[in-house]
Design a protein around this motif. Sequence first.
Motif, PDB file in Angstrom:
ATOM      1  N   ALA A 194     -10.384  -7.592  -2.428  1.00  0.00           N
ATOM      2  CA  ALA A 194     -10.927  -6.928  -3.613  1.00  0.00           C
ATOM      3  C   ALA A 194     -12.432  -7.149  -3.715  1.00  0.00           C
ATOM      4  O   ALA A 194     -13.175  -6.265  -4.148  1.00  0.00           O
ATOM      5  CB  ALA A 194     -10.225  -7.441  -4.871  1.00  0.00           C
TER       6      ALA A 194
ATOM      7  N   TRP B  87      -3.230  -5.576  -7.834  1.00  0.00           N
ATOM      8  CA  TRP B  87      -2.157  -6.146  -7.004  1.00  0.00           C
ATOM      9  C   TRP B  87      -2.229  -7.665  -7.008  1.00  0.00           C
ATOM     10  O   TRP B  87      -1.199  -8.346  -7.082  1.00  0.00           O
ATOM     11  CB  TRP B  87      -2.266  -5.624  -5.583  1.00  0.00           C
ATOM     12  CG  TRP B  87      -2.024  -4.158  -5.421  1.00  0.00           C
ATOM     13  CD1 TRP B  87      -1.500  -3.297  -6.357  1.00  0.00           C
ATOM     14  CD2 TRP B  87      -2.298  -3.361  -4.266  1.00  0.00           C
ATOM     15  NE1 TRP B  87      -1.430  -2.029  -5.850  1.00  0.00           N
ATOM     16  CE2 TRP B  87      -1.913  -2.023  -4.573  1.00  0.00           C
ATOM     17  CE3 TRP B  87      -2.839  -3.634  -3.018  1.00  0.00           C
ATOM     18  CZ2 TRP B  87      -2.049  -0.991  -3.650  1.00  0.00           C
ATOM     19  CZ3 TRP B  87      -2.981  -2.595  -2.098  1.00  0.00           C
ATOM     20  CH2 TRP B  87      -2.590  -1.295  -2.410  1.00  0.00           C
TER      21      TRP B  87
ATOM     22  N   LEU C 201      -6.852  -3.300  -5.587  1.00  0.00           N
ATOM     23  CA  LEU C 201      -6.534  -4.585  -4.963  1.00  0.00           C
ATOM     24  C   LEU C 201      -6.488  -5.703  -5.996  1.00  0.00           C
ATOM     25  O   LEU C 201      -5.632  -6.591  -5.935  1.00  0.00           O
ATOM     26  CB  LEU C 201      -7.563  -4.905  -3.879  1.00  0.00           C
ATOM     27  CG  LEU C 201      -7.453  -4.072  -2.595  1.00  0.00           C
ATOM     28  CD1 LEU C 201      -8.744  -4.153  -1.801  1.00  0.00           C
ATOM     29  CD2 LEU C 201      -6.286  -4.566  -1.747  1.00  0.00           C
TER      30      LEU C 201
ATOM     31  N   ASN D 203       0.827  -1.206   0.000  1.00  0.00           N
ATOM     32  CA  ASN D 203       0.000   0.000   0.000  1.00  0.00           C
ATOM     33  C   ASN D 203       0.864   1.260   0.000  1.00  0.00           C
ATOM     34  O   ASN D 203       0.606   2.209  -0.749  1.00  0.00           O
ATOM     35  CB  ASN D 203      -0.921  -0.023   1.218  1.00  0.00           C
ATOM     36  CG  ASN D 203      -1.950   1.098   1.211  1.00  0.00           C
ATOM     37  OD1 ASN D 203      -2.665   1.286   0.223  1.00  0.00           O
ATOM     38  ND2 ASN D 203      -2.042   1.830   2.310  1.00  0.00           N
TER      39      ASN D 203
ATOM     40  N   LEU E  35      -5.515 -10.516  -0.980  1.00  0.00           N
ATOM     41  CA  LEU E  35      -5.833  -9.460  -1.936  1.00  0.00           C
ATOM     42  C   LEU E  35      -7.057  -9.819  -2.764  1.00  0.00           C
ATOM     43  O   LEU E  35      -7.892  -8.956  -3.067  1.00  0.00           O
ATOM     44  CB  LEU E  35      -4.635  -9.192  -2.845  1.00  0.00           C
ATOM     45  CG  LEU E  35      -3.409  -8.575  -2.166  1.00  0.00           C
ATOM     46  CD1 LEU E  35      -2.256  -8.446  -3.157  1.00  0.00           C
ATOM     47  CD2 LEU E  35      -3.734  -7.223  -1.546  1.00  0.00           C
TER      48      LEU E  35
END
Length: 285
Positions: free
Chosen positions: A215, A251, A248, A175, A211
């Motif tokens: 998300a 990522w 997210l 982050n 993640l």
Amino acid sequence: MGYIDDAFDGLKKNLEISQTEQDLAQSRHALIRDHVKRAWTTTGDFITGSYDRHTKTKKLKDVDIFIVVDPDGPQGPLAGGTGTAAVNALCQVLSTRWPNVTGDDYVALVEYAGEDVASYEIAPVFARAGGGFLMPCGSGWMATDPNIHAQMVTTKNKACDGKFVPFVKMVKGINREAGDPIAPAFLIEVMALDLVRPPFGRYRDEIRWFLASAAEQITDNWPDPAGLGPDVNGGLSAYDRQQLAATLLSWQQTCEQALLLENDGKDRSAVETWKTLFGWRMPRP
């Protein structure tokens, strides 16, 4: 250990607060607490936030402090006014010692420009009937209990064989490398407390799974884990939440690429892919 394992071991070490930072933070927050206690009548004071929960990442940018005001002392009447007024009163006390003091709706801020530990956020709070504390929240006050937050992290970390705290630091590292799109970063901890389940596997697998789950669920409301304050993401609009979900997901896709490279035996390329998420925090073994 393999090449990628070594990289994640180095990542874990690089996210730990250095002894120099810890010593500096300790000396600074002790000065602040002692200064306030000489001016105000208090019933206690303590370090709180991610620094206290050991989930703060390097570089240590700020330290949170609670000053518990004695309701029967000279500053007791502050409880009957606005939170902003209490913060302003604390700013006045701090400004007699530090030149760079500002305040917002929640805390007074003491800044050390150019220092490794740049700022200290000090909240004037009152003990709350039934447990916890009341801290400033603009024109009003909000209930919170950081001690419950800390205990929940400790319990989860123990259940995950001591890997939960380093895991949270890793996700916070992603982050921060991305410019802190998830704010407050406390939201990461809150979601991880719910989504991470023991037994805890490899860091890289747990990060990918978290993640993906985050998300899907970051658009939901995420309550204060202590059950006292407002939703942790209550200040985020529906649009903001959708944007964070997309972030997210991107990522997670990078994680998938790195894991595929690892499965193909391309360990160095896998680490380079992970580095796009972690930046300098992940070393090349």
